[in-house]
Design a protein around this motif. Structure first.
Motif, PDB file in Angstrom:
ATOM      1  N   SER A  28      54.229 -30.345  -2.297  1.00  0.00           N
ATOM      2  CA  SER A  28      54.552 -29.763  -0.987  1.00  0.00           C
ATOM      3  C   SER A  28      54.166 -28.293  -1.014  1.00  0.00           C
ATOM      4  O   SER A  28      54.283 -27.646  -2.054  1.00  0.00           O
ATOM      5  N   SER A  51      51.829 -24.272   6.453  1.00  0.00           N
ATOM      6  CA  SER A  51      52.035 -25.717   6.385  1.00  0.00           C
ATOM      7  C   SER A  51      52.319 -26.339   7.747  1.00  0.00           C
ATOM      8  O   SER A  51      52.120 -27.538   7.944  1.00  0.00           O
ATOM      9  N   ARG A  54      47.695 -26.724  11.872  1.00  0.00           N
ATOM     10  CA  ARG A  54      46.733 -27.799  11.627  1.00  0.00           C
ATOM     11  C   ARG A  54      45.306 -27.277  11.562  1.00  0.00           C
ATOM     12  O   ARG A  54      44.433 -27.887  10.935  1.00  0.00           O
ATOM     13  N   ASP A  66      45.843 -31.054   6.633  1.00  0.00           N
ATOM     14  CA  ASP A  66      46.532 -32.311   6.900  1.00  0.00           C
ATOM     15  C   ASP A  66      47.569 -32.507   5.803  1.00  0.00           C
ATOM     16  O   ASP A  66      47.245 -32.957   4.701  1.00  0.00           O
ATOM     17  N   THR A  67      48.816 -32.145   6.101  1.00  0.00           N
ATOM     18  CA  THR A  67      49.856 -32.210   5.062  1.00  0.00           C
ATOM     19  C   THR A  67      50.227 -33.651   4.727  1.00  0.00           C
ATOM     20  O   THR A  67      50.701 -33.908   3.627  1.00  0.00           O
ATOM     21  N   SER A  68      49.996 -34.585   5.644  1.00  0.00           N
ATOM     22  CA  SER A  68      50.306 -35.987   5.336  1.00  0.00           C
ATOM     23  C   SER A  68      49.345 -36.534   4.289  1.00  0.00           C
ATOM     24  O   SER A  68      49.718 -37.387   3.483  1.00  0.00           O
ATOM     25  N   LYS A  69      48.119 -36.023   4.286  1.00  0.00           N
ATOM     26  CA  LYS A  69      47.124 -36.445   3.298  1.00  0.00           C
ATOM     27  C   LYS A  69      47.000 -35.441   2.157  1.00  0.00           C
ATOM     28  O   LYS A  69      46.198 -35.645   1.240  1.00  0.00           O
ATOM     29  N   LYS A  70      47.760 -34.367   2.245  1.00  0.00           N
ATOM     30  CA  LYS A  70      47.677 -33.297   1.234  1.00  0.00           C
ATOM     31  C   LYS A  70      46.222 -32.871   1.045  1.00  0.00           C
ATOM     32  O   LYS A  70      45.686 -32.879  -0.080  1.00  0.00           O
TER      33      LYS A  70
END
Lengths: 109, 113
Positions: A28, A51, A54, A66-70
């Motif tokens: 994270s 974070s 976008r 893209d924090t969901s895909k790191k």
């Protein structure tokens, strides 16, 4: 290892073309930063994206996150010979900045 | 004006010697760092000081000893140099801790013979 990965390791393009570099990370983060390193010089900070952001622009640079895909990408538009350098992503959560392995960009005039 | 300056730029020395690298920043930053960059360009943090206080000490041999006489200076002393110490060492600074943009010096290329 928490080290990030840049992709590709090396990229060679013609002047005027766009260059895209990708960065993947494992933890994270609070923010992600991109740096440039010219041969024989220190790293120069280019852009920081938080974070909760976008996309961010700075001149010919466009960064996405893209924090969901790191993952993050750095786009350099209308490249110039002077953009030839190594580009590093660096990210931080509750740890010191962790740098990726870098992408070596060569822009041919 | 150079923001982060480190000296010397090149350092060539024999195995077993002791050497120092100096770093100064004129940006008024509170935090300073030492990084090691190997031949594959991998950049790894070694130490970080905040207002002269050591806050990060990564797994680094105790032959490496940082010293911060004031918040504008962070020097690195290396005892009993080994072949594996050959690398480029970068000093950097940031306004506050950890995750803020960092300003780098141009590096000291250390070569051990």
């Amino acid at each position: 290892s928490q080290q990030g990965e840049e992709d590709p390791q090396a990229l060679s393009i013609q002047e005027g073309e766009n260059a895209t570099m990708n960065c993947s990370y494992k933890t994270s983060i609070n923010n992600l930063q991109w740096y440039r390193q010219n041969s024989g010089r220190g790293l120069v900070h280019l852009i920081l994206i938080r974070s909760n952001e976008r996309e961010k622009h700075s001149g010919r640079l466009r960064v996405t996150l893209d924090t969901s895909k790191k993952s993050s990408s750095l786009l350099i538009t209308a490249s110039r010979a002077a953009d030839t350098a190594s580009y590093f992503c660096a990210y931080s959560g509750n740890t010191p900045l962790v740098f990726g392995k870098g992408t070596r960009l060569s822009v041919i005039a | 004006d150079t923001a982060v300056s480190q000296t010397p730029k090149y350092l060539v020395t024999q195995m077993g010697n002791d050497k120092s690298i100096k770093c100064e920043q004129n940006l008024g930053h509170d935090t300073m760092y030492w990084y090691k960059q190997d031949s594959k360009k991998f950049l790894k943090i070694m130490f970080s000081y905040n207002n002269k206080e050591l806050i990060i000490n990564e797994t680094v041999p105790n032959r490496f000893s940082p010293k911060s006489p004031d918040k504008a200076h962070l020097n690195l002393h290396i005892n009993s140099l080994e072949l594996g110490d050959s690398a480029v060492y970068f000093c950097a600074s940031s306004e506050t801790r950890s995750n803020q943009p960092q300003h780098f010096g141009d590096g000291t290329r250390l070569s051990i013979l």
